[in-house]
Motif scaffolding. Structure first.
Motif, PDB file in Angstrom:
ATOM      1  N   LEU A 105       0.833  -1.207   0.000  1.00 38.80           N
ATOM      2  CA  LEU A 105       0.000   0.000   0.000  1.00 38.80           C
ATOM      3  C   LEU A 105       0.866   1.256   0.000  1.00 38.80           C
ATOM      4  O   LEU A 105       1.947   1.284   0.612  1.00 38.80           O
ATOM      5  N   LEU A 106       0.385   2.268  -0.674  1.00 41.05           N
ATOM      6  CA  LEU A 106       0.959   3.600  -0.620  1.00 41.05           C
ATOM      7  C   LEU A 106      -0.127   4.534  -0.110  1.00 41.05           C
ATOM      8  O   LEU A 106      -1.233   4.569  -0.656  1.00 41.05           O
ATOM      9  N   ILE A 107       0.171   5.284   0.962  1.00 39.75           N
ATOM     10  CA  ILE A 107      -0.736   6.336   1.428  1.00 39.75           C
ATOM     11  C   ILE A 107      -0.153   7.652   0.945  1.00 39.75           C
ATOM     12  O   ILE A 107       0.933   8.068   1.385  1.00 39.75           O
ATOM     13  N   LEU A 108      -0.862   8.252   0.022  1.00 40.73           N
ATOM     14  CA  LEU A 108      -0.421   9.507  -0.582  1.00 40.73           C
ATOM     15  C   LEU A 108      -1.074  10.664   0.173  1.00 40.73           C
ATOM     16  O   LEU A 108      -2.291  10.664   0.392  1.00 40.73           O
ATOM     17  N   THR A 109      -0.249  11.633   0.596  1.00 42.56           N
ATOM     18  CA  THR A 109      -0.782  12.779   1.354  1.00 42.56           C
ATOM     19  C   THR A 109      -0.413  14.081   0.659  1.00 42.56           C
ATOM     20  O   THR A 109       0.424  14.122  -0.247  1.00 42.56           O
ATOM     21  N   VAL A 110      -1.061  15.131   1.111  1.00 44.12           N
ATOM     22  CA  VAL A 110      -0.628  16.464   0.695  1.00 44.12           C
ATOM     23  C   VAL A 110       0.704  16.753   1.362  1.00 44.12           C
ATOM     24  O   VAL A 110       1.173  15.977   2.219  1.00 44.12           O
ATOM     25  N   GLU A 111       1.321  17.886   1.044  1.00 40.64           N
ATOM     26  CA  GLU A 111       2.683  18.128   1.512  1.00 40.64           C
ATOM     27  C   GLU A 111       2.785  18.187   3.035  1.00 40.64           C
ATOM     28  O   GLU A 111       3.683  17.594   3.634  1.00 40.64           O
ATOM     29  N   SER A 112       1.860  18.852   3.684  1.00 37.64           N
ATOM     30  CA  SER A 112       1.906  18.955   5.152  1.00 37.64           C
ATOM     31  C   SER A 112       0.521  18.660   5.706  1.00 37.64           C
ATOM     32  O   SER A 112      -0.255  19.586   6.008  1.00 37.64           O
ATOM     33  N   PRO A 113       0.171  17.396   5.845  1.00 37.22           N
ATOM     34  CA  PRO A 113      -1.168  17.054   6.334  1.00 37.22           C
ATOM     35  C   PRO A 113      -1.347  17.484   7.791  1.00 37.22           C
ATOM     36  O   PRO A 113      -0.376  17.595   8.556  1.00 37.22           O
ATOM     37  N   GLU A 114      -2.572  17.723   8.163  1.00 34.91           N
ATOM     38  CA  GLU A 114      -2.866  18.137   9.539  1.00 34.91           C
ATOM     39  C   GLU A 114      -2.515  17.010  10.507  1.00 34.91           C
ATOM     40  O   GLU A 114      -2.586  15.824  10.163  1.00 34.91           O
ATOM     41  N   PRO A 115      -2.141  17.366  11.717  1.00 36.21           N
ATOM     42  CA  PRO A 115      -1.789  16.346  12.723  1.00 36.21           C
ATOM     43  C   PRO A 115      -2.883  15.308  12.934  1.00 36.21           C
ATOM     44  O   PRO A 115      -2.595  14.126  13.107  1.00 36.21           O
ATOM     45  N   ARG A 116      -4.171  15.744  12.904  1.00 37.60           N
ATOM     46  CA  ARG A 116      -5.240  14.763  13.114  1.00 37.60           C
ATOM     47  C   ARG A 116      -5.278  13.723  12.001  1.00 37.60           C
ATOM     48  O   ARG A 116      -5.585  12.549  12.233  1.00 37.60           O
ATOM     49  N   VAL A 117      -4.922  14.152  10.774  1.00 40.41           N
ATOM     50  CA  VAL A 117      -4.895  13.206   9.650  1.00 40.41           C
ATOM     51  C   VAL A 117      -3.756  12.197   9.846  1.00 40.41           C
ATOM     52  O   VAL A 117      -3.935  10.988   9.648  1.00 40.41           O
ATOM     53  N   MET A 118      -2.605  12.675  10.275  1.00 38.63           N
ATOM     54  CA  MET A 118      -1.476  11.773  10.487  1.00 38.63           C
ATOM     55  C   MET A 118      -1.759  10.789  11.619  1.00 38.63           C
ATOM     56  O   MET A 118      -1.386   9.611  11.550  1.00 38.63           O
ATOM     57  N   ARG A 119      -2.461  11.275  12.676  1.00 39.44           N
ATOM     58  CA  ARG A 119      -2.821  10.351  13.757  1.00 39.44           C
ATOM     59  C   ARG A 119      -3.778   9.285  13.260  1.00 39.44           C
ATOM     60  O   ARG A 119      -3.662   8.095  13.617  1.00 39.44           O
ATOM     61  N   ALA A 120      -4.711   9.699  12.411  1.00 37.40           N
ATOM     62  CA  ALA A 120      -5.671   8.727  11.874  1.00 37.40           C
ATOM     63  C   ALA A 120      -4.967   7.713  10.959  1.00 37.40           C
ATOM     64  O   ALA A 120      -5.275   6.522  10.969  1.00 37.40           O
ATOM     65  N   ILE A 121      -3.991   8.192  10.176  1.00 31.26           N
ATOM     66  CA  ILE A 121      -3.222   7.290   9.298  1.00 31.26           C
ATOM     67  C   ILE A 121      -2.441   6.277  10.141  1.00 31.26           C
ATOM     68  O   ILE A 121      -2.400   5.085   9.824  1.00 31.26           O
ATOM     69  N   GLU A 122      -1.829   6.758  11.222  1.00 31.70           N
ATOM     70  CA  GLU A 122      -1.063   5.857  12.096  1.00 31.70           C
ATOM     71  C   GLU A 122      -1.974   4.796  12.696  1.00 31.70           C
ATOM     72  O   GLU A 122      -1.615   3.610  12.766  1.00 31.70           O
ATOM     73  N   ALA A 123      -3.161   5.199  13.107  1.00 35.35           N
ATOM     74  CA  ALA A 123      -4.109   4.235  13.688  1.00 35.35           C
ATOM     75  C   ALA A 123      -4.569   3.237  12.619  1.00 35.35           C
ATOM     76  O   ALA A 123      -4.706   2.032  12.894  1.00 35.35           O
ATOM     77  N   PHE A 124      -4.793   3.746  11.408  1.00 35.64           N
ATOM     78  CA  PHE A 124      -5.211   2.869  10.310  1.00 35.64           C
ATOM     79  C   PHE A 124      -4.130   1.821  10.025  1.00 35.64           C
ATOM     80  O   PHE A 124      -4.422   0.621   9.913  1.00 35.64           O
ATOM     81  N   CYS A 125      -2.875   2.256   9.921  1.00 38.47           N
ATOM     82  CA  CYS A 125      -1.785   1.324   9.610  1.00 38.47           C
ATOM     83  C   CYS A 125      -1.631   0.268  10.697  1.00 38.47           C
ATOM     84  O   CYS A 125      -1.455  -0.925  10.405  1.00 38.47           O
ATOM     85  N   ALA A 126      -1.682   0.695  11.958  1.00 40.71           N
ATOM     86  CA  ALA A 126      -1.537  -0.257  13.062  1.00 40.71           C
ATOM     87  C   ALA A 126      -2.708  -1.222  13.110  1.00 40.71           C
ATOM     88  O   ALA A 126      -2.545  -2.414  13.424  1.00 40.71           O
ATOM     89  N   GLY A 127      -3.884  -0.744  12.778  1.00 42.35           N
ATOM     90  CA  GLY A 127      -5.084  -1.576  12.887  1.00 42.35           C
ATOM     91  C   GLY A 127      -5.173  -2.674  11.850  1.00 42.35           C
ATOM     92  O   GLY A 127      -5.873  -3.678  12.061  1.00 42.35           O
ATOM     93  N   LEU A 128      -4.470  -2.503  10.719  1.00 38.86           N
ATOM     94  CA  LEU A 128      -4.556  -3.525   9.674  1.00 38.86           C
ATOM     95  C   LEU A 128      -4.036  -4.874  10.155  1.00 38.86           C
ATOM     96  O   LEU A 128      -4.550  -5.933   9.765  1.00 38.86           O
TER      97      LEU A 128
END
Length: 896
Positions: A105-128
């Motif tokens: 998987l590749l998670i493509l983001t904008v250049e500086s995503p908001e902290p809440r988005v990065m926290r959600a991405i981290e939770a998503f990756c760990a949850g898989l």
């Protein structure tokens, strides 16, 4: 028999999975439900596969199931995020998920995503991981992706077949819609990089698709080679789909059809392999081959055509199709993308040389005059520096081979082939290209049957067709400067044979009847006679080739299983060979056959055995009387030559006479003068009070290291020596056990190290001498062999032991055929000791997993073993070989 055709088993319907109503993450009951969703569908897909549903549809269905779970998980943590997108890459990007494949998987983001988005991405990756998905994950912004893709062709390759899953489609399109992108990789650079990548990958996996345990993903002709075809299609034609590549002229319809069939075969095998291994195993190990064949529906026909061999033959043929199309496509793309024109030279008859490759022009007469096909390949033998055929010529050859009406069974074709064969060593690369492109299979029906045929053992490392080509290449090597250095005797003999074409024909046909049932040498002789007659060879030449095919194992068997220091053995062999020319041809065929069977099989011991037998046989064939040399004359000659070697050492003649008075006549018959001189010098300087004399000659006359033991004869001596040598991880290939007139033994053990080489001089030689002296200095000889684990590859082969007794030269001869295992000789020696059996000679030969050992033995009073003694020894050996009681009874009954 072949597996049944794919049934109409349906792919199970994928249950719906509604998106979550809230962004609360996947926790509690939802997590368990998603895990169960995947597990249930995985179970249903496994059942469909066992009912012969289409494997390509199954892997796509598995990818679709993971798509739905990822969609649910993404919305559970990120909802309708506008600043991130989830993209499938790698095999998952192609919607191909095998049972234990990673989900890349590749998670493509904008250049500086908001902290809440990065926290959600981290939770998503760990949850898989909690959902039972094994992800390969990267999180990057758009600029980082493009920068890495421009630097690394592997990253770029992943992106050109990437697939949007969920999240911001607009963000994903900003990356994917521009691919392929010549600002990152031009088609020419991409081709060159992928070709270099493929070459390095092939070298890592043996540079052949025909190894016994092939890597079906990364190896030659494997799935990576298949994927490269699609990647080139995307880069050059805008699509990796075969239909679109046909429209673009990169493939033709027959290539696309062949690739589809090969893809189906590899997908079925890889899917079954994952299920059996219960992990992402990509190598067709012996551990799985038999069960995999059963799972795929293959059944044994007879002992020479096992189901596992049929299954692997289908794999090898699919790999050959992929490798061939891959080669042709790379050549075609290279020609299309070439930036400068290559030198063109007209060779006449519609042939052209363009750079270092051959092509046919529009006037070629291949379809109308099939002999021109042979003429095309003959140019490989005559034009210096030719590397192969251009894409157009490859396509014309392939189309001709695919045309059932293309008739090669014509006198003019065989005349052209004979002319090619008569070029000798220069013809070999042309023949190899003809084999690779399917031409030999059309010319020789038997060659078609052995194409891709494996033998399920550890001795034959390659398929029969690959082995045959390697044998021919070694024959060509004998004629070269490298051959003069590496095979000096073979090089000399090759220069002497009058018709090298006959040697090539013997090499082509020696194994052509493998897998048919019956004696392949006899059946191969029949094929050779028919084909050689079609070539128009004279009857004497036909007979020569036929004899070589029939007797191609004779020299190897004689050298390795019999005592070639015995004149009677050499005379029997000479009578079978009958003349010098046949001996020359047979020697060359034997050396090439051994070298072409396995890179590990040829060693200095076999080299010396064959050269000694060759020299001894030539000497016998020179004699007019044909009488055996008298023992007395041989003894006198050996004594005289040994004396001349000892004189420079300053040994007193009386000392030599005293030592030799204790030597039995057998010593002077069975040892060479060099060995007698070495043994005598060692004994002369030995202090008997210091214990047993042990000397190691790192490179002895047999092409091995020689371990000489001069010691009082004691119970357990042979068993102790073999146990110590086994502990030192030395392989005993031959042993000479001779009793002196006094109560002493003159034992010589011929050994090689674990890599099949003699010992280097230095500390290891000293350590072996010390270990033997220490063991032999014990009051009671009771050295036990080391118990080592059975190597993985040996666990999957079981040869029913065969134990045969006979009488040879006044001794009982024991022949033992069984499955190899670590410490086998030492264990057998312990069995001899326990029954009071004395060993006088041992010849140890291992062929893959198969051991063929021969011992000359007697009872403790030097008498022949009587019937009761033989039966007791047979029973004890079978017990030592770890056979169960029913197995022992079966073998005892089969080998009375």
């Amino acid at each position: 028999m072949k597996p049944s055709a794919e049934s109409a088993a349906r792919i199970p319907v994928l249950p719906r999975l509604a998106r979550p109503a809230n962004r609360v993450g996947v926790v509690g009951p939802a997590k368990l439900a998603l895990r169960q969703y995947l597990a249930d569908y995985e179970r249903d897909l496994g059942g469909a596969f066992r009912e012969h549903a289409d494997a390509e549809q199954i892997v796509a269905a598995r990818a679709a199931a993971v798509d739905r779970v990822l969609d649910y998980a993404w919305h559970s943590w990120l909802g309708e995020a506008d600043d991130a997108a989830l993209i499938a890459v790698g095999g998952y990007g192609r919607a191909e998920l095998f049972p234990y494949s990673d989900v890349d998987l590749l998670i493509l983001t904008v250049e500086s995503p908001e902290p809440r988005v990065m926290r959600a991405i981290e939770a998503f990756c760990a949850g898989l991981w909690d959902l039972g998905i094994k992800p390969g994950m990267a999180v990057r912004d758009l600029d980082c992706c493009r920068e890495l893709a421009g630097q690394d062709v592997s990253v770029y390759t992943n992106l050109i077949e990437a697939r949007f899953l969920v999240g911001s489609r607009e963000l994903a399109e900003r990356l994917l819609a521009r691919l392929p992108d010549e600002s990152l990789w031009t088609p020419a650079r991409f081709l060159e990089a992928k070709r270099a990548e493929q070459t390095a990958r092939h070298q890592r996996f043996g540079d052949t698709a025909y190894n016994l345990e092939p890597q079906l993903k990364e190896g030659p002709g494997g799935l990576r080679d298949l994927q490269l075809i699609g990647w080139l299609g995307r880069e050059i034609a805008g699509s990796g789909e075969p239909a679109q590549m046909v429209e673009a002229g990169l493939l033709d319809a027959t290539e696309a059809e062949a690739l589809g069939s090969a893809r189906t075969t590899l997908f079925r095998i890889r899917h079954a392999l994952h299920l059996l291994a219960r992990r992402a195993e990509e190598r067709l190990l012996f551990d799985y081959q038999r069960e995999l064949a059963r799972l795929l529906g293959y059944r044994d026909e007879h002992a020479d055509n096992l189901g596992v061999e049929q299954c692997m033959q289908d794999y090898y043929r699919a790999a050959r199709r992929i490798a061939g199309t891959n080669e042709e496509l790379i050549a075609r793309c290279s020609e299309m993308l070439a930036t400068s024109a290559a030198d063109v030279r007209d060779l006449g008859d519609g042939f052209r040389r363009i750079g270092d490759r051959l092509d046919v022009d529009a006037s070629h007469r291949l379809q109308e005059e099939p002999q021109t096909l042979i003429a095309l390949y003959a140019l490989i033998a005559t034009e210096p520096g030719i590397r192969g055929l251009r894409a157009n010529a490859l396509r014309q050859v392939r189309l001709a081979m695919a045309n059932p009406a293309f008739d090669l069974d014509r006198p003019e074709v065989f005349a052209a082939l004979r002319e090619l064969l008569e070029r000798g060593a220069a013809a070999v690369e042309a023949l190899a290209a003809m084999a690779r492109h399917g031409v030999l299979a059309r010319l020789i029906p038997g060659f078609a049957r052995v194409t891709g045929r494996m033998q399920y053992d550890l001795f034959h490392v390659y398929t029969v067709d690959e082995h045959t080509m390697r044998v021919l290449r070694f024959m060509a090597r004998f004629a070269s400067e490298d051959g003069a250095r590496d095979f000096p005797l073979a090089h000399t003999v090759y220069q002497r044979i009058p018709q090298p074409a006959l040697l090539l024909l013997a090499g082509l046909f020696h194994d052509i009847a493998k897998g048919r049932g019956g004696d392949h040498s006899v059946l191969g002789e029949e094929d050779a006679r028919v084909f050689c007659a079609r070539l128009g060879l004279r009857p004497a030449a036909v007979d020569r080739v036929a004899w070589l095919v029939r007797q191609h194992l004779l020299m190897s068997v004689t050298a390795q299983r019999q005592d070639i220091t015995d004149p009677a053995v050499v005379h029997r062999f000479a009578e079978q060979v009958d003349d010098w020319e046949r001996l020359d041809y047979l020697y060359l065929l034997t050396v090439a056959d051994i070298n072409g069977t396995s890179p590990k099989l040829w060693n200095t011991w076999r080299d010396r055995l064959l050269s000694d037998l060759y020299a001894a046989t030539r000497y016998v064939l020179r004699e007019e009387s044909g009488e055996l040399p008298k023992a007395g004359e041989r003894v006198a000659e050996t004594r005289a030559r040994a004396t001349s070697m000892l004189e420079p050492k300053g040994l007193d003649p009386s000392v030599i006479a005293r030592i030799w008075a204790d030597f039995p006549e057998e010593s002077f018959l069975r040892y060479r003068p060099e060995q007698i001189a070495w043994q005598t010098a060692a004994i002369a300087t030995h202090d008997a009070a210091s214990g047993a004399l042990v000397r190691v000659n790192p490179l002895g006359v047999r092409g091995t290291s020689e371990v000489f033991v001069y010691s009082p004869d004691r119970d357990g001596l042979f068993a102790t020596i073999t146990a110590v040598l086994d502990r030192a991880q030395l392989n005993v290939v031959e042993a000479r056990v001779i009793s002196a007139h006094s109560d002493m033994v003159l034992d010589t053990f011929y050994v090689l190290d674990a890599s099949g080489k003699p010992l280097p001089e230095g500390e290891r030689v000293e350590a072996i001498e010390l270990a033997l002296r220490s063991a032999l200095g014990m009051r009671v000889l009771n050295e036990q062999p080391v118990r080592r684990a059975l190597p993985r590859t040996l666990r999957h082969f079981h040869i029913v032991p065969r134990i045969v007794f006979s009488v040879v030269a006044g001794r009982t001869r024991l022949g033992l055929v069984c499955t190899d295992r670590p410490g086998l000789l030492a264990s057998v020696a312990q069995t001899f000791r326990s029954l009071g059996v004395r060993v006088h000679d041992a010849r140890i030969a291992t062929f893959g997993e198969r051991v063929e050992d021969f011992f000359r033995i007697s009872d403790e009073n030097d008498r022949l073993l009587d019937e009761a003694g033989q039966e007791a020894l047979r029973a004890a050996l079978l017990e030592q070989l770890d056979l169960s009681q029913p197995e022992r009874q079966k073998v005892m009954h089969a080998n009375p």
